[in-house]
Design an enzyme around this catalytic site. Structure first.
Site, PDB file in Angstrom:
ATOM      1  N   CYS A  96     -84.889 -49.720 116.471  1.00 49.24           N
ATOM      2  CA  CYS A  96     -83.755 -48.836 116.192  1.00 49.24           C
ATOM      3  C   CYS A  96     -83.148 -49.145 114.822  1.00 49.24           C
ATOM      4  O   CYS A  96     -83.780 -48.843 113.814  1.00 49.24           O
ATOM      5  CB  CYS A  96     -82.760 -48.923 117.330  1.00 49.24           C
ATOM      6  SG  CYS A  96     -81.827 -47.412 117.539  1.00 49.24           S
ATOM      7  N   HIS A 197     -85.365 -49.560 123.280  1.00 45.99           N
ATOM      8  CA  HIS A 197     -84.690 -50.756 123.792  1.00 45.99           C
ATOM      9  C   HIS A 197     -85.194 -50.977 125.204  1.00 45.99           C
ATOM     10  O   HIS A 197     -85.988 -50.211 125.714  1.00 45.99           O
ATOM     11  CB  HIS A 197     -83.175 -50.531 123.835  1.00 45.99           C
ATOM     12  CG  HIS A 197     -82.568 -50.233 122.505  1.00 45.99           C
ATOM     13  ND1 HIS A 197     -82.420 -51.178 121.531  1.00 45.99           N
ATOM     14  CD2 HIS A 197     -82.068 -49.085 121.989  1.00 45.99           C
ATOM     15  CE1 HIS A 197     -81.832 -50.629 120.470  1.00 45.99           C
ATOM     16  NE2 HIS A 197     -81.624 -49.358 120.716  1.00 45.99           N
TER      17      HIS A 197
END
Ligand code: GLN
Length: 274
Positions: A96, A197
């Site tokens: 990310c 994630h």
């Protein structure tokens, strides 16, 4: 791992700046999977202001808010160590914010364009709407990995240049941000970026072994019943439920967007066929 090294070095880059989403778990996963093969391994957290080791085997960068991401990118550019490590062929795995800052440019605080480290041929701008939710992607055929699963939470849309290949193709979720035909993540040599994630390497152990493999070579399989059960549960229950909810949302959205005159007919035909 070079012939003279005895311990596989996992460098956890700026855990306090890039650690908002539990991505620290990725370091634990790599450590555990190395030890399971009898490979001694060590996790070394490095904080801003400390010199990044140049001889790490794997470097991990997690997710973070825009301000922390911008600060981390600036520190890393000044340190220069990650670029040296990439040239040596070390594995680098960014998630990310960590993914975006490995690229050429990303949007930092206040939407200002910020330079990344240029280790991935990607550029990041903004999605129309923040992407938050479960992700399922078919791994790129060249990687030979099972489906990738995880959870995303980002405002960035990432565009791949010709030197980067996608990690996967999105089935559920947004990923790099090109809609249903879109891609997820990027890989270029030993440098990886992903929006997943979860932590990503806990949910995708074959991906963890691929990252480890840059340092340790081909690894024998390890049994991890807990991870197998977790993947089965997410693939069998969580992700199908997410897909159904997504389809419901887009159907409702499409109906709401219909002009008023044809709305009643559209909603009848829409509901009767599903
Ligand atoms: N700040 C970045 C974005 O919103 C990264 C977010 C994250 O790391 N989860 O796109």
């Amino acid at each position: 791992m070079s012939a003279t090294d005895s311990v596989l070095l996992i460098v956890h880059v700026y855990p306090h700046l890039l650690g908002t989403y539990g991505d620290a778990g990725n370091a634990l996963v790599l450590h555990r999977r190395a030890l399971a093969r009898g490979i001694p391994a060590q996790i070394v957290p490095v904080h801003p202001g400390e010199r990044l080791p140049r001889t790490g085997d794997v470097y991990l960068l997690g997710g973070g808010e825009d301000a922390k991401q911008t600060a981390a990118a600036q520190e890393l550019r000044e340190d220069g160590g990650l670029v040296v490590a990439a040239r040596r062929g070390s594995a680098i795995f960014g998630i990310c914010a960590g993914y975006q800052l490995l690229g050429e440019t990303f949007l930092g605080v206040g939407g200002a364009e910020a330079p990344g480290l240029g280790l991935l041929d990607v550029r990041t701008d903004r999605l129309e709407r923040r992407a938050v939710g479960n992700v399922l992607a078919d791994a790129d055929a060249a990687l030979g990995l099972p489906q990738l699963i995880g959870f995303e939470n980002h405002g960035g849309a990432t565009h791949l240049g010709p030197s980067a290949s996608p990690l996967g193709r999105i089935r559920i979720g947004i990923g790099n941000g090109d809609g249903e035909e879109g891609t997820e993540g990027a890989v270029q040599g030993s440098v990886y970026g992903t929006y997943l994630h979860g932590p990503a390497l806990a949910l995708n152990p074959e991906l963890a072994d691929r990252v480890l493999g840059h340092a340790a070579g081909t690894l024998p399989p390890v049994e991890d019943r807990l991870v197998d059960d977790l993947r089965r549960h997410r693939l069998g229950h969580v992700l199908p439920a997410t897909a159904r909810a997504g389809r419901r949302r887009s159907l409702m959205g499409a109906l709401r967007r219909r002009p008023a005159a044809s709305g009643a007919t559209a909603s009848l035909s829409g509901t009767s066929s599903h």
